[in-house]
Design an enzyme around this catalytic site. Structure first.
Site, mmCIF file in Angstrom:
data_model
loop_
_atom_site.group_PDB
_atom_site.id
_atom_site.type_symbol
_atom_site.label_atom_id
_atom_site.label_comp_id
_atom_site.label_asym_id
_atom_site.label_seq_id
_atom_site.Cartn_x
_atom_site.Cartn_y
_atom_site.Cartn_z
ATOM 1 N N SER A 5 13.573 55.045 -25.184
ATOM 2 C CA SER A 5 13.590 55.400 -23.763
ATOM 3 C C SER A 5 13.086 56.811 -23.532
ATOM 4 O O SER A 5 13.572 57.753 -24.151
ATOM 5 C CB SER A 5 15.027 55.384 -23.219
ATOM 6 O OG SER A 5 15.409 54.105 -22.906
ATOM 7 N N HIS A 47 10.154 51.914 -20.183
ATOM 8 C CA HIS A 47 9.657 51.135 -21.324
ATOM 9 C C HIS A 47 8.447 50.369 -20.845
ATOM 10 O O HIS A 47 8.542 49.517 -19.970
ATOM 11 C CB HIS A 47 10.716 50.140 -21.812
ATOM 12 C CG HIS A 47 11.759 50.770 -22.669
ATOM 13 N ND1 HIS A 47 11.746 50.674 -24.026
ATOM 14 C CD2 HIS A 47 12.830 51.506 -22.343
ATOM 15 C CE1 HIS A 47 12.777 51.331 -24.517
ATOM 16 N NE2 HIS A 47 13.462 51.845 -23.509
ATOM 17 N N HIS A 76 15.646 44.965 -25.544
ATOM 18 C CA HIS A 76 17.063 45.209 -25.853
ATOM 19 C C HIS A 76 17.882 43.925 -25.738
ATOM 20 O O HIS A 76 17.585 43.066 -24.916
ATOM 21 C CB HIS A 76 17.651 46.235 -24.878
ATOM 22 C CG HIS A 76 16.948 47.550 -24.894
ATOM 23 N ND1 HIS A 76 15.795 47.762 -24.179
ATOM 24 C CD2 HIS A 76 17.225 48.701 -25.542
ATOM 25 C CE1 HIS A 76 15.392 49.017 -24.389
ATOM 26 N NE2 HIS A 76 16.237 49.605 -25.216
ATOM 27 N N TYR A 108 20.766 43.663 -24.425
ATOM 28 C CA TYR A 108 21.439 43.571 -23.115
ATOM 29 C C TYR A 108 20.539 42.985 -22.025
ATOM 30 O O TYR A 108 21.014 42.645 -20.950
ATOM 31 C CB TYR A 108 22.000 44.936 -22.673
ATOM 32 C CG TYR A 108 20.966 46.026 -22.479
ATOM 33 C CD1 TYR A 108 20.074 46.001 -21.397
ATOM 34 C CD2 TYR A 108 20.882 47.083 -23.369
ATOM 35 C CE1 TYR A 108 19.120 46.988 -21.231
ATOM 36 C CE2 TYR A 108 19.935 48.077 -23.205
ATOM 37 C CZ TYR A 108 19.063 48.023 -22.134
ATOM 38 O OH TYR A 108 18.117 48.994 -21.990
ATOM 39 N N GLU A 109 19.240 42.872 -22.311
ATOM 40 C CA GLU A 109 18.348 42.269 -21.314
ATOM 41 C C GLU A 109 18.532 40.756 -21.261
ATOM 42 O O GLU A 109 18.014 40.102 -20.366
ATOM 43 C CB GLU A 109 16.893 42.624 -21.631
ATOM 44 C CG GLU A 109 16.613 44.097 -21.390
ATOM 45 C CD GLU A 109 15.204 44.493 -21.793
ATOM 46 O OE1 GLU A 109 14.266 44.135 -21.070
ATOM 47 O OE2 GLU A 109 15.044 45.150 -22.833
ATOM 48 N N ALA A 140 16.670 57.077 -27.756
ATOM 49 C CA ALA A 140 17.447 58.079 -27.035
ATOM 50 C C ALA A 140 18.904 57.720 -27.309
ATOM 51 O O ALA A 140 19.259 56.543 -27.298
ATOM 52 C CB ALA A 140 17.145 57.991 -25.551
ATOM 53 N N MET A 170 21.939 51.798 -27.711
ATOM 54 C CA MET A 170 21.926 50.354 -27.444
ATOM 55 C C MET A 170 20.762 49.654 -28.140
ATOM 56 O O MET A 170 20.308 48.598 -27.700
ATOM 57 C CB MET A 170 21.825 50.124 -25.928
ATOM 58 C CG MET A 170 22.890 50.869 -25.128
ATOM 59 S SD MET A 170 22.604 50.725 -23.359
ATOM 60 C CE MET A 170 23.782 51.937 -22.736
ATOM 61 N N SER A 171 20.264 50.232 -29.224
ATOM 62 C CA SER A 171 19.094 49.630 -29.894
ATOM 63 C C SER A 171 19.119 49.958 -31.379
ATOM 64 O O SER A 171 20.131 50.399 -31.912
ATOM 65 C CB SER A 171 17.814 50.198 -29.277
ATOM 66 O OG SER A 171 17.693 51.566 -29.577
ATOM 67 N N ASN A 206 22.091 63.322 -24.266
ATOM 68 C CA ASN A 206 23.313 63.659 -23.518
ATOM 69 C C ASN A 206 24.481 63.652 -24.487
ATOM 70 O O ASN A 206 24.393 63.025 -25.548
ATOM 71 C CB ASN A 206 23.558 62.600 -22.422
ATOM 72 C CG ASN A 206 23.648 61.198 -23.000
ATOM 73 O OD1 ASN A 206 22.627 60.575 -23.308
ATOM 74 N ND2 ASN A 206 24.858 60.711 -23.189
ATOM 75 N N HIS A 236 20.931 56.786 -16.516
ATOM 76 C CA HIS A 236 19.661 56.535 -17.210
ATOM 77 C C HIS A 236 18.654 57.625 -16.852
ATOM 78 O O HIS A 236 17.819 58.016 -17.667
ATOM 79 C CB HIS A 236 19.135 55.151 -16.819
ATOM 80 C CG HIS A 236 17.929 54.711 -17.608
ATOM 81 N ND1 HIS A 236 17.924 54.654 -18.979
ATOM 82 C CD2 HIS A 236 16.684 54.325 -17.212
ATOM 83 C CE1 HIS A 236 16.724 54.238 -19.394
ATOM 84 N NE2 HIS A 236 15.962 54.049 -18.340
HETATM 85 N N1 HPA Z 1 25.283 55.846 -24.809
HETATM 86 C C1 HPA Z 1 24.543 54.760 -25.121
HETATM 87 N N2 HPA Z 1 23.220 54.768 -25.106
HETATM 88 C C2 HPA Z 1 22.601 55.908 -24.800
HETATM 89 C C3 HPA Z 1 23.309 57.075 -24.468
HETATM 90 C C4 HPA Z 1 24.737 57.040 -24.467
HETATM 91 O O1 HPA Z 1 25.433 58.016 -24.195
HETATM 92 N N3 HPA Z 1 22.380 58.039 -24.210
HETATM 93 C C5 HPA Z 1 21.166 57.467 -24.387
HETATM 94 N N4 HPA Z 1 21.279 56.179 -24.741
#
Ligand code: HPA
Length: 270
Positions: free
Chosen positions: A28, A59, A81, A83-84, A111, A209-210, A233, A245
């Site tokens: 991402s 993406h 992903h 989750y999609e 990310a 998440m990947s 983050n 996001h």
């Molecule tokens: N959690 C899950 N996925 C992420 C995060 C997060 O804090 N930051 C970027 N992708």
């Protein structure tokens, strides 16, 4: 599944016969990297028969074939992903397809939220190992021996040799590099503070998440891997703000110059 892969491969081969040595999956906000390679061909996922198409903002959804300096690469600009809503076998189909295109080494990027308290947004973390929580293994189901063995070893998913290369590349770029364990959850909701405490207790340093499912599928095929997380983050509950996001994409944008330098150095050193 193997037949589906062959159909996808034939679809790609109709557009280009480029033979990549290295595969690169861009996370991402990191997709811009593909614009910095000497492009020879690009194939949109939507033009590949039976291919899952990513729906996530940031993406793009195509394979870019080209050279980083003299190294032939294929780049996934945008991943799919779990989750999609795709079956796990579709989530890892692009990874397997890169293996079938002839890729021997794979650089995974993402990310991620920082779980380790010594991390800061903007840090890069080399993935040393992983943990998956709640996602099915991509290897569930009948095993296809043409891809790999039934019970593959996972004691060195992220190659020690490539880890040395990545460390050295970061050093040469003057980029400080953290190291740690990446944890994949399903998403798409960000984690709760309690989940983050659990992940920290388990030895996780970054969360996302990947990547883990792709790493498992790639190791199954015998590819050599390395992984870089961009810490966009601090994870839930570690700071007062809410997670979004947009914040993730903006943080990835801010470090994109260093990310480009680091990835280029890694690719040409592999
Ligand atoms: N959690 C899950 N996925 C992420 C995060 C997060 O804090 N930051 C970027 N992708």
């Amino acid at each position: 599944m193997y037949e589906k892969l062959i159909t996808c491969l034939e679809s790609v081969r109709k557009k280009t016969d480029f033979k990549p040595e290295i595969g690169l999956i861009l996370g991402s906000g990191l997709g811009d990297y593909a614009d910095s390679v000497r492009m020879e061909a690009a194939v949109d996922y939507s033009d590949i028969e039976g291919f899952p198409v990513s729906t996530v903002k940031g993406h793009r959804g195509r394979f870019v074939f080209g050279y980083v300096e003299n190294m032939p690469v294929v780049i996934m600009q945008g991943r799919v992903h779990y989750y999609e809503g795709y079956a796990m076998s579709d989530v890892v189909l692009p990874t397997r397809l890169m293996g079938m295109m002839g890729v021997k080494k794979l650089v995974l990027t993402n990310a991620a939220g920082g779980v380790n308290e010594s991390f800061r947004p903007g840090d890069f973390m080399m993935i040393t190992d992983h943990i998956s929580v709640g996602i099915p293994s991509p290897l569930i189901g009948q095993n296809d021996e043409r891809l790999g063995e039934r019970f593959p070893d996972m004691s060195e998913v992220y190659s020690l040799r490539l880890r040395d290369v990545v460390r050295k590349a970061a050093e040469e770029c003057g980029i400080s590099l953290k190291e740690g364990v990446y944890v994949q959850l399903t998403g798409p909701a960000y984690e709760t503070p309690a989940e983050i405490r659990m992940i920290r207790g388990w030895g996780g340093d970054a969360v996302g998440m990947s990547t883990v499912c792709e790493a498992i599928a790639a190791r199954h095929m015998g590819l050599e891997l390395c992984g870089i997380s961009c810490i966009t983050n601090m994870a839930a509950g570690m700071t007062s703000g809410k997670l979004s996001h947009r914040e993730v994409q903006e943080a990835a944008d801010r470090v994109s110059k260093d990310f480009k330098r680091l990835i280029t150095k890694i690719v040409v050193s592999l």
